[in-house]
Design a protein around this motif. Structure first.
Motif, PDB file in Angstrom:
ATOM      1  N   TRP A  75       2.552 -25.946  10.376  1.00  0.00           N
ATOM      2  CA  TRP A  75       0.385 -26.195  10.833  1.00  0.00           C
ATOM      3  C   TRP A  75       0.212 -27.473  11.465  1.00  0.00           C
ATOM      4  O   TRP A  75      -0.571 -26.842  10.851  1.00  0.00           O
ATOM      5  CB  TRP A  75       0.024 -25.190   9.709  1.00  0.00           C
ATOM      6  N   ASP A  76       0.716 -28.336  11.455  1.00  0.00           N
ATOM      7  CA  ASP A  76       0.437 -29.264  11.292  1.00  0.00           C
ATOM      8  C   ASP A  76      -0.663 -30.360  10.526  1.00  0.00           C
ATOM      9  O   ASP A  76      -1.539 -30.333  10.523  1.00  0.00           O
ATOM     10  CB  ASP A  76      -0.193 -29.969  12.900  1.00  0.00           C
ATOM     11  N   CYS A  77      -0.181 -29.780   9.253  1.00  0.00           N
ATOM     12  CA  CYS A  77      -0.189 -30.262   8.041  1.00  0.00           C
ATOM     13  C   CYS A  77       0.624 -31.305   6.784  1.00  0.00           C
ATOM     14  O   CYS A  77       1.410 -30.991   7.681  1.00  0.00           O
ATOM     15  CB  CYS A  77      -1.343 -28.724   7.455  1.00  0.00           C
ATOM     16  N   ASP A  78      -0.357 -31.637   6.767  1.00  0.00           N
ATOM     17  CA  ASP A  78       0.226 -32.112   4.864  1.00  0.00           C
ATOM     18  C   ASP A  78       0.073 -32.023   3.933  1.00  0.00           C
ATOM     19  O   ASP A  78      -1.373 -31.740   3.665  1.00  0.00           O
ATOM     20  CB  ASP A  78       0.329 -33.841   5.109  1.00  0.00           C
ATOM     21  N   ARG A 125      -4.803 -31.186   7.905  1.00  0.00           N
ATOM     22  CA  ARG A 125      -4.354 -31.373   8.664  1.00  0.00           C
ATOM     23  C   ARG A 125      -3.942 -32.782   8.806  1.00  0.00           C
ATOM     24  O   ARG A 125      -5.004 -33.891   8.302  1.00  0.00           O
ATOM     25  CB  ARG A 125      -5.592 -31.762  10.117  1.00  0.00           C
ATOM     26  N   ARG A 126      -3.445 -32.985   9.463  1.00  0.00           N
ATOM     27  CA  ARG A 126      -2.049 -34.246   9.587  1.00  0.00           C
ATOM     28  C   ARG A 126      -3.277 -35.119  10.191  1.00  0.00           C
ATOM     29  O   ARG A 126      -3.285 -34.985  11.427  1.00  0.00           O
ATOM     30  CB  ARG A 126      -0.656 -34.354  10.193  1.00  0.00           C
ATOM     31  N   GLY A 127      -3.105 -36.821   9.976  1.00  0.00           N
ATOM     32  CA  GLY A 127      -3.720 -37.560  10.273  1.00  0.00           C
ATOM     33  C   GLY A 127      -5.389 -37.341  10.482  1.00  0.00           C
ATOM     34  O   GLY A 127      -6.196 -38.762  10.898  1.00  0.00           O
ATOM     35  N   ALA A 128      -5.888 -36.543   9.694  1.00  0.00           N
ATOM     36  CA  ALA A 128      -7.285 -36.449  10.108  1.00  0.00           C
ATOM     37  C   ALA A 128      -7.985 -36.797   9.024  1.00  0.00           C
ATOM     38  O   ALA A 128      -7.468 -37.128   7.280  1.00  0.00           O
ATOM     39  CB  ALA A 128      -7.870 -35.024  10.085  1.00  0.00           C
ATOM     40  N   TRP A 176     -10.634 -37.594   5.294  1.00  0.00           N
ATOM     41  CA  TRP A 176     -11.238 -36.511   4.610  1.00  0.00           C
ATOM     42  C   TRP A 176     -12.783 -36.530   5.680  1.00  0.00           C
ATOM     43  O   TRP A 176     -13.395 -37.380   5.736  1.00  0.00           O
ATOM     44  CB  TRP A 176     -11.587 -36.785   3.670  1.00  0.00           C
ATOM     45  N   SER A 177     -13.527 -34.910   5.705  1.00  0.00           N
ATOM     46  CA  SER A 177     -14.235 -34.624   5.644  1.00  0.00           C
ATOM     47  C   SER A 177     -14.320 -33.028   5.292  1.00  0.00           C
ATOM     48  O   SER A 177     -13.267 -32.503   5.594  1.00  0.00           O
ATOM     49  CB  SER A 177     -15.020 -34.805   7.475  1.00  0.00           C
ATOM     50  N   PRO A 178     -15.747 -32.867   5.145  1.00  0.00           N
ATOM     51  CA  PRO A 178     -15.896 -30.861   4.685  1.00  0.00           C
ATOM     52  C   PRO A 178     -14.807 -30.681   5.434  1.00  0.00           C
ATOM     53  O   PRO A 178     -15.651 -30.548   6.688  1.00  0.00           O
ATOM     54  CB  PRO A 178     -17.210 -31.199   4.341  1.00  0.00           C
ATOM     55  N   GLY A 179     -14.372 -29.163   5.259  1.00  0.00           N
ATOM     56  CA  GLY A 179     -13.899 -28.708   6.211  1.00  0.00           C
ATOM     57  C   GLY A 179     -12.629 -28.886   6.756  1.00  0.00           C
ATOM     58  O   GLY A 179     -11.816 -28.105   7.249  1.00  0.00           O
ATOM     59  N   THR A 180     -12.308 -30.128   6.309  1.00  0.00           N
ATOM     60  CA  THR A 180     -10.911 -30.321   7.569  1.00  0.00           C
ATOM     61  C   THR A 180      -9.575 -30.577   6.095  1.00  0.00           C
ATOM     62  O   THR A 180      -8.552 -30.353   6.381  1.00  0.00           O
ATOM     63  CB  THR A 180     -10.773 -32.378   7.961  1.00  0.00           C
ATOM     64  N   THR A 181     -10.285 -30.415   4.226  1.00  0.00           N
ATOM     65  CA  THR A 181      -9.149 -30.183   3.518  1.00  0.00           C
ATOM     66  C   THR A 181      -9.413 -28.996   2.515  1.00  0.00           C
ATOM     67  O   THR A 181     -10.532 -28.258   3.055  1.00  0.00           O
ATOM     68  CB  THR A 181      -8.740 -31.310   2.642  1.00  0.00           C
ATOM     69  N   PHE A 182      -7.906 -27.552   2.522  1.00  0.00           N
ATOM     70  CA  PHE A 182      -7.908 -27.480   1.905  1.00  0.00           C
ATOM     71  C   PHE A 182      -7.421 -26.709   0.482  1.00  0.00           C
ATOM     72  O   PHE A 182      -6.370 -28.144   0.307  1.00  0.00           O
ATOM     73  CB  PHE A 182      -7.166 -26.419   2.811  1.00  0.00           C
ATOM     74  N   VAL A 183      -7.132 -25.834  -0.279  1.00  0.00           N
ATOM     75  CA  VAL A 183      -6.937 -25.713  -1.232  1.00  0.00           C
ATOM     76  C   VAL A 183      -5.910 -24.182  -1.364  1.00  0.00           C
ATOM     77  O   VAL A 183      -7.312 -23.955  -1.319  1.00  0.00           O
ATOM     78  CB  VAL A 183      -7.343 -25.966  -2.407  1.00  0.00           C
ATOM     79  N   ASP A 202      -0.278 -19.137   8.776  1.00  0.00           N
ATOM     80  CA  ASP A 202      -1.220 -20.213   8.602  1.00  0.00           C
ATOM     81  C   ASP A 202      -1.591 -20.363   6.911  1.00  0.00           C
ATOM     82  O   ASP A 202      -2.771 -19.604   6.623  1.00  0.00           O
ATOM     83  CB  ASP A 202      -2.084 -20.420   9.732  1.00  0.00           C
ATOM     84  N   PRO A 203      -1.625 -21.016   6.469  1.00  0.00           N
ATOM     85  CA  PRO A 203      -2.522 -21.583   5.157  1.00  0.00           C
ATOM     86  C   PRO A 203      -3.916 -21.860   5.466  1.00  0.00           C
ATOM     87  O   PRO A 203      -4.376 -21.673   4.120  1.00  0.00           O
ATOM     88  CB  PRO A 203      -1.554 -22.758   4.084  1.00  0.00           C
ATOM     89  N   ARG A 204      -4.186 -22.507   6.404  1.00  0.00           N
ATOM     90  CA  ARG A 204      -5.258 -22.686   6.353  1.00  0.00           C
ATOM     91  C   ARG A 204      -6.850 -21.285   6.435  1.00  0.00           C
ATOM     92  O   ARG A 204      -7.469 -20.980   5.900  1.00  0.00           O
ATOM     93  CB  ARG A 204      -5.654 -23.423   7.262  1.00  0.00           C
TER      94      ARG A 204
END
Length: 122
Positions: free
Chosen positions: A53-56, A76-79, A81-88, A114-116
């Motif tokens: 899913w292009d995530c780390d 998202r891989r290589g992105a 951090w900003s609000p909404g770009t990381t998930f839990v 897709d885990p997002r």
């Protein structure tokens, strides 16, 4: 301060190595939340389910406050951090289900979907 080891102190290197292996393999002290976090880290290191899913995976955190759970933080891989770009995702660690089953179910879910879509943004 270093204290010299007396000359008459000896130990067998093979016994020492065997004891290190035994101690590392002893997980009897773990609570379910620890077992899930440890097994999940091992499984995700071997699997490519997030890469699909292009995530780390950013972190795997056992949480003891409140209901015991394991938090899997990813983005998202290589992105940057900003609000909404990381998930839990939160995996419950109570209820008596074997840790291996919790981990298997989570990896299957991430592999199939897709885990997002089901994660909470951080």
């Amino acid at each position: 301060m270093r204290v010299p080891v007396p000359a008459d102190v000896h130990f067998d290197a093979a016994q020492y190595d065997a004891e290190l292996v035994r101690a590392a393999a002893d997980v009897s002290w773990e609570e379910p939340v620890d077992s899930i976090a440890r097994l999940l880290a091992l499984e995700l290191a071997e699997a490519d389910c997030f890469e699909r899913w292009d995530c780390d995976v950013l972190s795997i955190r056992p949480q003891r406050a409140g209901a015991p759970r394991v938090e899997v933080h990813f983005g998202r891989r290589g992105a940057a951090w900003s609000p909404g770009t990381t998930f839990v995702h939160e995996l419950p660690a109570a209820g008596g289900e074997p840790a291996a089953n919790v981990v298997r179910r989570f990896v299957r879910m991430v592999t199939d979907n897709d885990p997002r879509e089901t994660a909470r943004p951080t």
